[in-house]
Design a protein around this motif. Structure first.
Motif, PDB file in Angstrom:
ATOM      1  N   VAL A 178       1.157  -1.359   0.011  1.00 53.50           N
ATOM      2  CA  VAL A 178       0.448   0.358  -0.107  1.00 53.50           C
ATOM      3  C   VAL A 178       1.101   1.209   0.340  1.00 53.50           C
ATOM      4  O   VAL A 178       1.730   1.248   0.864  1.00 53.50           O
ATOM      5  CB  VAL A 178      -1.128   0.029   1.174  1.00 53.50           C
ATOM      6  N   VAL A 179       1.251   1.371  -0.741  1.00 51.90           N
ATOM      7  CA  VAL A 179       1.744   3.344  -1.100  1.00 51.90           C
ATOM      8  C   VAL A 179       0.151   4.629  -1.347  1.00 51.90           C
ATOM      9  O   VAL A 179      -0.363   4.876  -1.835  1.00 51.90           O
ATOM     10  CB  VAL A 179       2.232   3.697  -2.582  1.00 51.90           C
ATOM     11  N   GLU A 180       1.199   5.415  -0.134  1.00 54.76           N
ATOM     12  CA  GLU A 180       0.490   7.067   0.185  1.00 54.76           C
ATOM     13  C   GLU A 180       0.738   7.463  -0.788  1.00 54.76           C
ATOM     14  O   GLU A 180       0.940   7.116  -2.531  1.00 54.76           O
ATOM     15  CB  GLU A 180       0.521   7.697   1.297  1.00 54.76           C
ATOM     16  N   TYR A 181      -0.385   8.455  -1.153  1.00 54.10           N
ATOM     17  CA  TYR A 181      -0.835   9.350  -2.084  1.00 54.10           C
ATOM     18  C   TYR A 181       0.341   9.957  -2.761  1.00 54.10           C
ATOM     19  O   TYR A 181       1.551  10.369  -3.721  1.00 54.10           O
ATOM     20  CB  TYR A 181      -1.783   9.685  -2.449  1.00 54.10           C
ATOM     21  N   SER A 182       1.366  10.646  -1.633  1.00 55.03           N
ATOM     22  CA  SER A 182       2.619  11.358  -1.393  1.00 55.03           C
ATOM     23  C   SER A 182       3.567  10.336  -2.405  1.00 55.03           C
ATOM     24  O   SER A 182       4.651  11.232  -3.470  1.00 55.03           O
ATOM     25  CB  SER A 182       3.537  11.266  -0.318  1.00 55.03           C
ATOM     26  N   GLU A 183       3.596   8.703  -2.003  1.00 53.39           N
ATOM     27  CA  GLU A 183       4.537   8.443  -3.104  1.00 53.39           C
ATOM     28  C   GLU A 183       4.220   8.002  -4.027  1.00 53.39           C
ATOM     29  O   GLU A 183       5.133   7.787  -4.340  1.00 53.39           O
ATOM     30  CB  GLU A 183       4.662   6.938  -1.925  1.00 53.39           C
ATOM     31  N   LEU A 184       2.969   7.886  -4.321  1.00 54.95           N
ATOM     32  CA  LEU A 184       2.549   7.834  -5.919  1.00 54.95           C
ATOM     33  C   LEU A 184       3.191   9.075  -6.684  1.00 54.95           C
ATOM     34  O   LEU A 184       3.196   8.967  -8.524  1.00 54.95           O
ATOM     35  CB  LEU A 184       0.766   7.052  -6.209  1.00 54.95           C
ATOM     36  N   GLY A 185       2.547   9.921  -6.329  1.00 53.59           N
ATOM     37  CA  GLY A 185       2.973  11.517  -6.882  1.00 53.59           C
ATOM     38  C   GLY A 185       1.224  11.616  -8.191  1.00 53.59           C
ATOM     39  O   GLY A 185       1.235  10.742  -8.052  1.00 53.59           O
ATOM     40  N   ALA A 186       1.102  13.238  -7.917  1.00 53.26           N
ATOM     41  CA  ALA A 186      -0.233  13.243  -8.429  1.00 53.26           C
ATOM     42  C   ALA A 186      -0.263  12.639  -9.524  1.00 53.26           C
ATOM     43  O   ALA A 186      -0.959  12.362 -10.482  1.00 53.26           O
ATOM     44  CB  ALA A 186       0.001  15.170  -8.710  1.00 53.26           C
ATOM     45  N   GLU A 187       1.253  12.163 -11.171  1.00 50.43           N
ATOM     46  CA  GLU A 187       1.263  12.369 -12.128  1.00 50.43           C
ATOM     47  C   GLU A 187       0.376  10.677 -12.323  1.00 50.43           C
ATOM     48  O   GLU A 187      -0.748  10.704 -12.903  1.00 50.43           O
ATOM     49  CB  GLU A 187       2.003  12.490 -12.924  1.00 50.43           C
ATOM     50  N   LEU A 188       1.152   9.672 -11.340  1.00 52.48           N
ATOM     51  CA  LEU A 188       0.569   8.346 -11.480  1.00 52.48           C
ATOM     52  C   LEU A 188      -0.700   8.084 -10.611  1.00 52.48           C
ATOM     53  O   LEU A 188      -1.736   7.846 -11.035  1.00 52.48           O
ATOM     54  CB  LEU A 188       0.633   7.601 -10.657  1.00 52.48           C
ATOM     55  N   ALA A 189      -1.193   9.525  -9.546  1.00 53.06           N
ATOM     56  CA  ALA A 189      -2.506   9.353  -9.436  1.00 53.06           C
ATOM     57  C   ALA A 189      -3.612   9.269  -9.946  1.00 53.06           C
ATOM     58  O   ALA A 189      -4.472   9.033  -9.841  1.00 53.06           O
ATOM     59  CB  ALA A 189      -2.817  10.167  -7.719  1.00 53.06           C
ATOM     60  N   ASP A 190      -3.964  10.800 -10.836  1.00 54.24           N
ATOM     61  CA  ASP A 190      -4.813  11.317 -11.118  1.00 54.24           C
ATOM     62  C   ASP A 190      -4.535  10.311 -13.211  1.00 54.24           C
ATOM     63  O   ASP A 190      -5.558  10.496 -13.776  1.00 54.24           O
ATOM     64  CB  ASP A 190      -4.131  12.268 -11.898  1.00 54.24           C
ATOM     65  N   GLN A 191      -3.588   9.871 -12.884  1.00 51.36           N
ATOM     66  CA  GLN A 191      -3.407   8.096 -14.518  1.00 51.36           C
ATOM     67  C   GLN A 191      -4.544   7.584 -14.572  1.00 51.36           C
ATOM     68  O   GLN A 191      -4.934   6.698 -13.688  1.00 51.36           O
ATOM     69  CB  GLN A 191      -2.098   7.439 -14.769  1.00 51.36           C
ATOM     70  N   LYS A 192      -6.093   7.300 -15.855  1.00 45.25           N
ATOM     71  CA  LYS A 192      -6.535   6.820 -16.152  1.00 45.25           C
ATOM     72  C   LYS A 192      -6.987   6.023 -17.050  1.00 45.25           C
ATOM     73  O   LYS A 192      -5.593   5.440 -18.155  1.00 45.25           O
ATOM     74  CB  LYS A 192      -8.535   7.574 -16.041  1.00 45.25           C
ATOM     75  N   THR A 193      -7.582   4.895 -16.592  1.00 41.74           N
ATOM     76  CA  THR A 193      -8.211   3.460 -18.069  1.00 41.74           C
ATOM     77  C   THR A 193      -8.405   4.134 -18.467  1.00 41.74           C
ATOM     78  O   THR A 193      -9.316   5.130 -18.620  1.00 41.74           O
ATOM     79  CB  THR A 193      -7.831   2.329 -17.607  1.00 41.74           C
ATOM     80  N   ALA A 194      -8.815   3.250 -19.771  1.00 49.80           N
ATOM     81  CA  ALA A 194      -9.731   3.209 -20.804  1.00 49.80           C
ATOM     82  C   ALA A 194     -10.704   3.239 -21.221  1.00 49.80           C
ATOM     83  O   ALA A 194     -11.929   4.426 -21.543  1.00 49.80           O
ATOM     84  CB  ALA A 194      -8.957   2.460 -21.857  1.00 49.80           C
TER      85      ALA A 194
END
Length: 482
Positions: A291-307
């Motif tokens: 489990v990773v926190e938002y700060s580790e994920l980063g805004a770019e990955l956190a907001d990335q969406k699938t099809a």
């Protein structure tokens, strides 16, 4: 006090002022602390490695099972397998109940405070959970007359909540006919002293240290002494959950059955993350689940969406897990695995070691260290995600009413909304919009047993006048807009 490290001598600055009882209390607390180890925890936590975004990938689709995408046949198969396990006495429900309700304005354990709902005996979160256990046991017993369904209830408390929780659970067990000595195990997690920003311990009073529970990851060392007895009882599966989730499906047969039939050693329930939500994301870190926190994920990955428009890293952790007995034995074995402590920067009231006055800081002034329960995920050999609908399974009670989120009113609203959904699926209609109609917890676990309400138009007059209808409901009709 000769064994005190030099930098901790301030802990006995007021020794000569203390009574004999106070001296004994302080001495006993200090003797329990390994100061060298505690210093290492503090230093290690400052250099805890976080995940690099380039090492993070989503959990593979074949490892994610969403309840809304499974057929009725599949769900029935899992339900039957889960109830079979309960009927054989193979399931333990482990509730993490070490927290106090300080943010809710109460000094009592969170699991025991009155909710004002009366949907179950005890009118508490633990009361609702006890009723769900009783309901499942009855269902398992009815379908297998050779074995009485039995779920072993494990309740992890902390030193500050153990006494009140024990008393409350004992009353719940008696009411529901549980054999308290045989079926309920109450145990306490360890506490760890808090640190100032230099790594020194703080005084709560002149005769005690500031200490707090060592995090939900403290469950493994706390549970270890009880595992041999549980194994001898035939326990094979653990459902671990937090006490504060009013919608939690305790010992969920769907979840247990799914994990058992797929030979999972670890599975975790998730909900689809919402935009801006700060819950951790379950993903792979260098190929291992964590489990990773938002700060580790980063805004770019956190907001990335699938099809399909969902978030790529959208498996939101809700602290609801399945563990096999084999996995628990491996993790809990002394010295086999050492979990890292994580820092939480907090405002911590303390006694000034010079003046003896209590200081109540307005800004964070120290650290509390916590172990995280999900830090063991990387050791799983067969890991799955069981994704559920938020509206059906996740509504935590964490905040005071002023927060307007994850508070008692939102819990009430969410429970009423779920009950309303069950009623509609059963063929009933709710006549009075804006009213809360709460079902008695002992009537239905997951929307079943409501056939007597088919075709009925539910209103307060009907509930008050019809005994058959009334047995399904709690006589509490708060406005949904209160």
């Amino acid at each position: 006090m000769a064994h005190l490290l030099k930098e901790q001598q301030h802990l006995v600055n007021f020794w000569d002022e203390l009574s004999n009882d106070e001296k004994s209390q302080l001495e006993n607390q200090i003797k329990k602390v390994d100061f060298t180890q505690a210093r290492k925890w503090f230093e290690d936590s400052a250099h805890l490695q976080t995940s690099s975004p380039e090492n993070l990938t989503p959990i593979p689709k074949e490892r994610i099972f969403s309840t809304d995408k499974l057929s009725k046949t599949e769900m029935h198969e899992y339900w039957e397998a889960g109830l079979d396990a309960i009927s054989r006495g193979e399931v333990a429900a482990l509730v993490l109940a070490g927290g106090q309700a300080s943010r809710l304005g109460s000094a009592e354990p969170k699991g025991t405070i009155p909710l004002g709902l009366n949907v179950s005996f005890g009118d508490s979160l633990l009361g609702i959970q006890a009723a769900k256990i009783a309901l499942l046991q009855a269902a398992a017993g009815e379908r297998n007359h050779e074995n009485n369904g039995k779920i072993h209830w494990l309740v992890m408390t902390s030193p500050g909540t153990e006494k009140a929780t024990h008393s409350h659970v004992q009353k719940l067990a008696k009411h529901h006919g549980f054999n308290f000595e045989d079926q309920v195990t109450i145990f306490s997690q360890d506490e760890i002293p808090a640190y100032d920003e230099n790594g020194d311990f703080l005084l709560a009073t002149k005769h005690s240290l500031v200490a707090s529970p060592n995090g939900n990851g403290g469950v493994y060392s706390a549970l270890a002494p009880f595992l041999p007895k549980l194994k001898a009882k035939g326990i094979k599966y653990f459902h671990v959950y937090c006490v504060d989730n009013i919608l939690c499906k305790v010992a969920d047969p769907h979840f247990i059955g799914f994990a058992a039939l797929n030979n999972a050693d670890v599975a975790t329930k998730c909900v689809a993350k919402q935009k801006g939500e700060l819950v951790g994301s379950v993903c792979l870190d260098s190929g291992k689940p964590r489990v990773v926190e938002y700060s580790e994920l980063g805004a770019e990955l956190a907001d990335q969406k699938t099809a399909d428009g969902s978030y790529l890293f959208g498996a939101g952790s809700i602290a609801n897990h399945f563990f096999s007995m084999e996995f628990m034995e491996r993790i809990c074995s002394s010295g086999s695995i050492s979990l890292p402590y994580h820092r939480a920067h907090k405002k911590i009231a303390y006694i000034d070691p010079k003046s003896g006055e209590q200081i109540k800081p307005t800004q964070p002034n120290g650290y509390k260290l916590e172990l995280f329960i999900f830090d063991v995920f990387e050791y799983a050999r067969n890991f799955f995600i069981w994704q559920v609908e938020r509206s059906e399974e996740f509504s935590p009670l964490k905040n005071a009413e002023s927060a307007g989120k994850d508070c008692l009113s939102t819990c009430k609203n969410d429970l009423a909304a779920l009950n309303s959904k069950w009623l509609q699926h059963a063929g009933a209609t709710i006549e009075e919009n804006g009213k809360h109609f709460y079902l008695n917890t002992l009537i239905s676990y997951d929307g079943e047993n409501l056939q007597e309400l088919r075709g009925k138009s539910i209103n307060q007059d009907l509930i008050d006048s019809d005994k058959i209808i009334a047995k399904h409901f709690v006589h509490n009709t708060d406005s949904i807009y209160d």
